[in-house]
Design an enzyme around this catalytic site. Structure first.
Site, PDB file in Angstrom:
ATOM      1  N   GLU A 207       0.822  -1.220   0.000  1.00  0.00           N
ATOM      2  CA  GLU A 207       0.000   0.000   0.000  1.00  0.00           C
ATOM      3  C   GLU A 207       0.854   1.267   0.000  1.00  0.00           C
ATOM      4  O   GLU A 207       0.732   2.130   0.870  1.00  0.00           O
ATOM      5  CB  GLU A 207      -0.982  -0.020   1.172  1.00  0.00           C
ATOM      6  N   GLU A 330      -5.636  -8.498  -0.680  1.00  0.00           N
ATOM      7  CA  GLU A 330      -6.440  -8.114   0.492  1.00  0.00           C
ATOM      8  C   GLU A 330      -7.861  -7.876   0.033  1.00  0.00           C
ATOM      9  O   GLU A 330      -8.097  -7.010  -0.817  1.00  0.00           O
ATOM     10  CB  GLU A 330      -5.889  -6.862   1.180  1.00  0.00           C
TER      11      GLU A 330
END
Length: 526
Positions: A207, A330
């Site tokens: 991320e 995710e």
């Protein structure tokens, strides 16, 4: 009467689309079930469904690792070298293929040296991302590989890129994988592991657009190239190099990162969480919800198809041969934490709704199996859409766990074209499809069909054309319950778990069944 046509988003378009037509007003009294039809064709077959579509993500977050996986060798909870045996048995039973670790946001603050050597000498740290909780580092590199070996899974290790250096990454990889006489291999041996571990997947950061460093895609693309330049795999042990991809529909990130770093990447990630509000910062309860929340949840989770389609199109412009995989590493539901628990630990209950959310996402991943080759739910134990909940020595298998169990035969199966025509329904103020599905041919030759009735109230009467398959016998399992928020809890028998379904029959080459409301059925046809 309103009609809506949904055109297939699968790369082999007309083969696997779901056609939706008609409507149903919520609360309407019907004399008959919803009616649906379809056709399943044996040819042309599609891509193989990677077993990694049914993977797991376990971050150092709340009670996900500590208490969930690790209890320590001196615990009264039955364990093998500190790893709880009930959790290992449950995950091994559903053939978990891969576990991504140690994060997540935690990965980009993790120093791998904190988690090796004698546990009594490992430094305690503060987990800055997740409630400032203490991190004992009792569960580190050796414990992680012991865990994945016990459950029979492959390793997916996320590197610290945001707060580390290529040298530190290189040292950790050599510590894990070197079979030579170098200092790092010798250090691993002194710490109890002679042979190197196989590392199949390496995540280059996490991320980067957020907790990984809040950088631009161009900055990350250059960092990715810099870090991968210092990745030196052992002969025959090259791992899949996973680049940090976008969240949600941020296709500009995908375009820029692939433009900067295509030559060194083997996979690109995508993260997307389902919340009834469409915003994980504004949550709603995991149980006690109404039909409007039910519908809003499915509308939000169905955006996964749109996001995969959009990112795949961008990836196709850079990589038309589809060499680079898309990893949804995710995904899952995100609700309000359970009352009385730490908000930073993201502990939530798991209901029948979540099992059907999982089924819908499996169907989407299967339809895009040519590009999507891994998907890791967040998370395995005690965090977000967990497969397992633990409390001291007790363990609960959630409805999501049972969805994984029912889809297990789809691992390494070959996608088959499935056409479904079903009513679109209106629940509260929200329009949504009434049906989701996928089909495949298993490695043993069986035909597999998964069908989810997403209506919270009405059954679906299905007539599926199987005449090209010449099916002789069938068996089926169903997952359903009386209440929308039915869930399994400690101290009682599981309320939501699969049962044999005897409401399906073969009739002149057709599969005929009436599927109850809010249910998942998986059929095996021979």
């Amino acid at each position: 009467m309103r009609h809506r046509l949904s055109i297939s988003v699968n790369p082999w378009r007309y083969l696997a689309g779901i056609v939706l037509s008609g409507c149903l007003m919520a609360g309407a009294v019907l004399a008959e079930p919803l009616r649906a039809s379809g056709v399943l064709m044996p040819e042309p077959s599609g891509p193989v469904i990677s077993r990694y579509l049914f993977g797991q993500f376990s971050e150092h977050l709340g009670r996900g690792i500590y208490e969930g996986i690790w209890v320590g060798p001196d615990s009264r909870v039955p364990n093998v070298r500190g790893i709880r045996s009930d959790v290992v048995g449950a995950l091994k039973a559903i053939h978990v293929p891969v576990v991504r670790w140690p994060g997540g946001c935690f990965a980009d603050e993790y120093n791998w040296r904190d988690g090796i050597g004698p546990r009594a000498k490992r430094p305690a740290r503060k987990n800055n991302w997740w409630a400032g909780s203490p991190e004992t580092n009792a569960f580190g590199t050796h414990e992680y590989f012991d865990f994945v070996e016990q459950i029979g899974a492959d390793a997916y290790v996320s590197m610290n890129v945001g707060a580390s250096t290529p040298t530190e990454m290189r040292h950790w990889i050599e510590y894990m994988t070197s079979d030579g006489e170098d200092a790092l291999a010798q250090e691993r041996r002194r710490n109890g592991r002679d042979k190197p571990w196989p590392v199949k997947f390496i995540g280059i950061g996490n991320e980067y657009w957020g907790c990984g460093g809040k950088m631009t895609p161009q900055q990350y693309g250059r960092d990715f190239m810099r870090f991968t330049a210092f990745y030196h795999p052992q002969p025959g042990q090259a791992a899949t190099r996973v680049a940090v991809g976008a969240k949600n529909g941020l296709t500009e990130w995908t375009d820029a990162v692939m433009g900067e770093a295509l030559e060194n990447m083997d996979a690109l990630s995508l993260h997307y969480y389902t919340s009834p509000t469409g915003n994980v910062d504004v949550t709603k309860p995991a149980t006690g919800f109404d039909a409007q929340d039910w519908a809003d949840t499915f509308v939000q989770t169905l955006k996964m198809e749109d996001y995969i389609t959009a990112h795949s199109r961008v990836m196709d412009t850079h990589d038309p041969q589809k060499r680079v995989a898309l990893f949804i590493d995710e995904w899952g539901t995100w609700y309000t934490v359970e009352p009385g628990t730490d908000p930073g630990h993201l502990y939530q209950q798991n209901s029948l709704r979540d099992a059907l959310v999982a089924a819908v996402n499996f169907d989407i991943f299967i339809r895009h199996a040519d590009r999507v080759r891994m998907a890791n739910i967040a998370q395995t134990v005690n965090v977000l859409q967990s497969l397992i909940l633990t409390r001291g020595p007790q363990m609960v298998l959630t409805p999501t766990y049972y969805a994984y169990q029912m889809y297990m035969p789809f691992q390494e199966a070959t996608v088959l074209p499935l056409r479904l025509a079903a009513p679109e329904i209106k629940v509260g103020t929200t329009w949504m499809p009434s049906l989701s599905g996928a089909a495949a041919r298993a490695t043993n030759g069986d035909y597999l069909v998964a069908l989810s009735n997403l209506s919270p109230q009405e059954a679906v009467e299905m007539r599926l054309d199987l005449r090209d398959l010449r099916v002789q016998t069938l068996s089926a399992q169903i997952l359903t319950a009386e209440a929308m928020d039915a869930h399994n809890d400690f101290g009682r028998a599981d309320t939501v778990k699969p049962h044999p379904f005897d409401g399906a029959r073969l009739e002149d080459g057709y599969l005929v069944l009436t599927q109850p409301a809010k249910s998942l059925i998986v059929l095996t046809l021979k």
